[in-house]
Design a protein around this motif. Structure first.
Motif, PDB file in Angstrom:
ATOM      1  N   GLY A  19       0.835  -1.232  -0.109  1.00  0.00           N
ATOM      2  CA  GLY A  19      -0.058  -0.153   0.011  1.00  0.00           C
ATOM      3  C   GLY A  19       0.784   1.265  -0.172  1.00  0.00           C
ATOM      4  N   THR A  20       0.266   2.383  -0.204  1.00  0.00           N
ATOM      5  CA  THR A  20       0.725   3.611  -0.546  1.00  0.00           C
ATOM      6  C   THR A  20       1.449   4.186   0.755  1.00  0.00           C
ATOM      7  OG1 THR A  20      -1.178   4.773  -0.297  1.00  0.00           O
ATOM      8  CG2 THR A  20      -0.518   4.119  -2.541  1.00  0.00           C
ATOM      9  N   THR A  21       0.581   4.045   2.000  1.00  0.00           N
ATOM     10  CA  THR A  21       1.283   4.462   3.432  1.00  0.00           C
ATOM     11  C   THR A  21       2.493   3.596   3.702  1.00  0.00           C
ATOM     12  OG1 THR A  21      -1.249   5.137   3.945  1.00  0.00           O
ATOM     13  CG2 THR A  21       0.518   5.385   5.589  1.00  0.00           C
ATOM     14  N   ALA A  22       2.227   2.431   3.425  1.00  0.00           N
ATOM     15  CA  ALA A  22       3.474   1.528   3.862  1.00  0.00           C
ATOM     16  C   ALA A  22       4.667   2.013   3.191  1.00  0.00           C
ATOM     17  CB  ALA A  22       2.919   0.055   3.696  1.00  0.00           C
ATOM     18  N   LEU A  23       4.405   2.468   2.006  1.00  0.00           N
ATOM     19  CA  LEU A  23       5.673   2.688   1.042  1.00  0.00           C
ATOM     20  C   LEU A  23       6.093   3.906   1.612  1.00  0.00           C
ATOM     21  CD1 LEU A  23       7.184   1.644  -1.681  1.00  0.00           C
ATOM     22  CD2 LEU A  23       5.512   3.465  -2.713  1.00  0.00           C
ATOM     23  N   GLN A  24       5.466   4.911   2.196  1.00  0.00           N
ATOM     24  CA  GLN A  24       5.966   5.981   2.850  1.00  0.00           C
ATOM     25  C   GLN A  24       6.636   5.551   4.248  1.00  0.00           C
ATOM     26  OE1 GLN A  24       6.360   9.054   1.859  1.00  0.00           O
ATOM     27  NE2 GLN A  24       5.310   8.657  -0.061  1.00  0.00           N
ATOM     28  N   LEU A  25       6.288   4.668   4.844  1.00  0.00           N
ATOM     29  CA  LEU A  25       6.902   4.091   5.863  1.00  0.00           C
ATOM     30  C   LEU A  25       8.288   3.677   5.695  1.00  0.00           C
ATOM     31  CD1 LEU A  25       5.269   1.432   8.653  1.00  0.00           C
ATOM     32  CD2 LEU A  25       7.842   1.574   8.029  1.00  0.00           C
TER      33      LEU A  25
END
Length: 251
Positions: free
Chosen positions: A99-105
């Motif tokens: 997911g896109t938020t996990a990618l930011q993590l």
């Protein structure tokens, strides 16, 4: 009231109140519950809401494709990623969702951090290739293209052989009554298995996911240890989770 007018009224009620209770609305309008349920079913088929027991909740924008989701809450997700990355301690084994938020993590992980990341997301694994001290375990299986993650029997078997300290879960929807949910049956099963195999489950919840529902429940909220949300989120939206004893991190 014509069918089209009635459906528009239902959507207005949903936007105003954040939910529709079929029994209450049928009494207010002097219509049968069957009529209201039929309207809700048709609106759900159009992707305009999510039916739940007794009524409906807003549908999650996170059900859109990966590219479209990258544009949603684009300012909030890096902050959520930073707050989540700060939770990881040296030497830990961590599950990181797709997911896109996990990618930011993973983009926020300190270059000096030594840890092991297990992921069923090719995007997360590739992002970590350049990290000097993160060991990456790839969980394989059938590629679910919508979320770009592995699902199916092979993924579940691999997850069952790992015990993690943390699991950073991406969700389509988070609601104090409907729980945590997503748009695909198999993906929900993989997320559930990841949560079962981790000592602590942390939900990454960008603003558009709060107070919405998706078709498939992942796990009860009692299984969630922490929720990371953006600082701009109204306290009323996160207060129910605090009452459940879930730790709230404001990013």
């Amino acid at each position: 009231m014509l069918t089209l007018q009635r459906k528009q009224y239902l959507l207005e009620i949903l936007e105003r109140d954040g939910q529709i209770v079929a029994k209450t609305l049928s009494e207010q309008l002097g219509l049968s519950e069957d009529t209201i349920r039929r309207d809700l079913r048709q609106l759900a088929q159009e992707g305009l809401l999510q039916r739940v027991h007794g009524g409906a909740l807003p549908a999650s924008p996170a059900l859109a494709g990966f590219t479209e989701r990258q544009q949603i809450s684009a300012d909030a997700k890096p902050a959520i990623g930073r707050a989540a990355a700060a939770m990881i301690q040296p030497g830990q084994v961590v599950f990181i969702d797709g997911g896109t938020t996990a990618l930011q993590l993973v983009r926020q992980l300190a270059p000096t951090l030594r840890a092991t990341v297990a992921t069923h997301s090719p995007s997360i694994a590739v992002e970590l290739v350049s990290h000097p001290h993160i060991e990456v375990i790839m969980i394989g299986g059938h590629l679910f293209k919508h979320s770009i993650v592995a699902v199916g029997a092979a993924a579940l078997e691999a997850i069952g052989r790992i015990r993690a300290d943390l699991y950073f879960m991406g969700v389509c929807s988070l609601h104090p009554e409907a729980g945590i949910s997503t748009g695909d049956f198999e993906e929900a099963g993989v997320k559930r298995a990841l949560s079962d195999a981790a000592a602590r489950t942390v939900v990454l919840a960008s603003p558009e996911k709060l107070d919405t529902a998706s078709p498939f429940q992942i796990a009860p909220l009692s299984q969630v240890s922490d929720i990371v949300v953006n600082t701009g989120v109204a306290e009323a939206l996160i207060a129910p989770y605090r009452k459940m004893g879930i730790a709230i991190t404001l990013a």
